[in-house]
Design an enzyme around this catalytic site. Structure first.
Site, mmCIF file in Angstrom:
data_model
loop_
_atom_site.group_PDB
_atom_site.id
_atom_site.type_symbol
_atom_site.label_atom_id
_atom_site.label_comp_id
_atom_site.label_asym_id
_atom_site.label_seq_id
_atom_site.Cartn_x
_atom_site.Cartn_y
_atom_site.Cartn_z
ATOM 1 N N ARG A 174 1.568 -0.904 3.940
ATOM 2 C CA ARG A 174 0.979 -1.022 2.885
ATOM 3 C C ARG A 174 0.416 -2.300 3.211
ATOM 4 O O ARG A 174 1.675 -3.123 3.009
ATOM 5 C CB ARG A 174 1.639 -0.744 1.039
ATOM 6 N N ASP B 4 9.065 -0.026 -1.568
ATOM 7 C CA ASP B 4 8.708 -1.888 -1.802
ATOM 8 C C ASP B 4 8.723 -2.741 -0.545
ATOM 9 O O ASP B 4 7.755 -2.183 0.678
ATOM 10 C CB ASP B 4 9.295 -2.735 -2.318
ATOM 11 N N TYR C 80 4.570 12.320 -4.931
ATOM 12 C CA TYR C 80 5.131 11.137 -4.317
ATOM 13 C C TYR C 80 6.351 10.573 -5.313
ATOM 14 O O TYR C 80 5.614 10.523 -6.690
ATOM 15 C CB TYR C 80 3.424 10.030 -4.662
ATOM 16 N N HIS D 98 5.895 4.467 2.448
ATOM 17 C CA HIS D 98 6.271 3.516 3.088
ATOM 18 C C HIS D 98 6.193 2.044 2.311
ATOM 19 O O HIS D 98 7.402 1.313 1.802
ATOM 20 C CB HIS D 98 4.243 3.274 1.962
ATOM 21 N N GLU E 113 -4.216 -1.520 -0.200
ATOM 22 C CA GLU E 113 -3.624 -1.592 -1.703
ATOM 23 C C GLU E 113 -4.958 -2.434 -2.226
ATOM 24 O O GLU E 113 -5.485 -3.496 -2.407
ATOM 25 C CB GLU E 113 -2.409 -2.148 -2.251
ATOM 26 N N ASP F 186 7.715 5.203 -2.240
ATOM 27 C CA ASP F 186 7.850 4.265 -2.558
ATOM 28 C C ASP F 186 8.998 2.676 -2.029
ATOM 29 O O ASP F 186 9.702 3.091 -3.087
ATOM 30 C CB ASP F 186 7.438 3.597 -4.101
ATOM 31 N N ASN G 195 -4.652 4.370 -3.604
ATOM 32 C CA ASN G 195 -3.978 4.208 -5.007
ATOM 33 C C ASN G 195 -5.187 4.474 -6.014
ATOM 34 O O ASN G 195 -5.931 3.841 -5.644
ATOM 35 C CB ASN G 195 -2.879 3.491 -5.178
ATOM 36 N N GLU H 37 5.157 -2.389 1.972
ATOM 37 C CA GLU H 37 3.945 -3.201 1.698
ATOM 38 C C GLU H 37 4.323 -4.889 2.230
ATOM 39 O O GLU H 37 5.400 -5.273 3.154
ATOM 40 C CB GLU H 37 4.302 -3.493 0.615
ATOM 41 N N ASP I 47 8.082 -3.682 -12.303
ATOM 42 C CA ASP I 47 7.847 -3.260 -11.309
ATOM 43 C C ASP I 47 8.100 -4.780 -10.193
ATOM 44 O O ASP I 47 6.568 -4.902 -10.119
ATOM 45 C CB ASP I 47 7.010 -2.545 -11.143
ATOM 46 N N CYS J 42 3.770 -5.913 -8.636
ATOM 47 C CA CYS J 42 2.479 -4.514 -8.476
ATOM 48 C C CYS J 42 1.289 -4.890 -7.829
ATOM 49 O O CYS J 42 0.604 -6.050 -8.064
ATOM 50 C CB CYS J 42 2.584 -4.217 -10.636
#
Length: 297
Positions: free
Chosen positions: A161, A91, A48, A116, A191, A89, A213, A118, A62, A126
């Protein structure tokens, strides 16, 4: 020599097959390319690439400050080091749906097996912090649709996500999971689930694989692999675990050097030079160099 002997297409095909296998896949987060090699050697199923870890490695929080170029570059470096599939990731996709489309193709070019996206607003936070916000459901669906349309390799996995659970509640998270599946997402990433019962609700709501996660110090209970497998979870990520372990070891080492005036007491806690050389295939590079450079007239 140290590079993946498995093509990106083969890794994506393997990722698809693994997701359909019914077994739980374990994807620790690689904090740099060399740690991806350790993950493979330890027998895990994939790697990952965490946005939080990449940001931290750059000395950034983040909150969406990293760029597509930085994420694609680091993803390519990590993917080249391992025969395992890599999930990245991405974002919020780095912009509007057109930017999402470009993100998908840039990460395809980087050689990873999937990404992924989101449903947070920009700038994101985060997923385990308070104060985050999500876009409306239609906007989030357009992001997923753009990603699905843009991919060129049909085996490239598009994961969706949702951060809705911590903002709008569990019912909205379930509805978004269904909507993202309908938009073409291959994998659902809910998430900040509080515990097993919430994963059960997501599992019963969608037909595609789901991701858990298991990040430390967050809002989710740290569930074992046996528990996750019994819940029907298909993939578990440990995004920041290796970075946290490495940073604590580095901090403790620096304290010892400062207090003791040297590193002699730390030797038994270090990776030996021969182990590092073996990991980076020092001998293989030397053999290759000799075969193409060293010669006699």
């Amino acid at each position: 020599m140290l590079y993946s002997t498995t093509s990106a297409a083969e890794k994506r095909s393997a990722f698809r097959a693994d997701l359909a296998s019914g077994r739980l896949l374990r994807y620790p987060g690689a904090f740099n390319p060399l740690s991806a090699r350790l993950i493979q050697r330890a027998g895990f199923e994939g790697v990952y690439v965490s946005g939080a870890v990449l940001a931290a490695d750059l000395g950034l929080p983040d909150i969406g400050l990293t760029t597509l170029t930085e994420v694609a570059g680091r993803s390519q470096q990590i993917a080249r080091m391992t025969d395992l599939p890599a999930l990245v990731d991405a974002d919020t996709g780095f912009g509007e749906p057109m930017n999402v489309a470009r993100t998908v193709q840039a990460l395809e070019d980087a050689g990873v097996a999937g990404l992924h996206l989101e449903d947070q607003v920009n700038p994101k936070r985060c997923g385990h912090l308070d104060g985050k916000e999500v876009v409306d459901r239609d906007t989030a669906v357009r992001r997923i649709s753009a990603a699905v349309t843009a991919r060129r390799d049909p085996n490239f996995v598009i994961a969706a996500r949702t951060d809705a659970r911590g903002v709008l509640g569990m019912t909205e998270a379930v509805e978004r999971a269904r909507a993202y599946q309908d938009a073409g997402a291959d994998l659902i990433f809910p998430e900040a689930m509080a515990g097993a019962s919430e994963f059960e609700r997501i599992r019963s709501a969608v037909d595609v694989p789901i991701l858990a996660n298991m990040t430390e110090f967050g809002k989710s209970e740290l569930l074992s692999t046996s528990t996750l497998e019994s819940l029907g979870v298909n993939l578990v990520i440990y995004p920041v675990t290796l970075l946290r372990l490495a940073m604590r070891a580095a901090e403790d080492g620096l304290t010892t050097i400062a207090d003791q005036g040297g590193q002699a007491e730390l030797l038994d806690r270090m990776q030996h030079r021969r182990e590092l050389y073996d990991l980076v295939d020092y001998a293989g590079y030397g053999t290759f160099d000799s075969s193409v450079h060293d010669f006699r007239v």
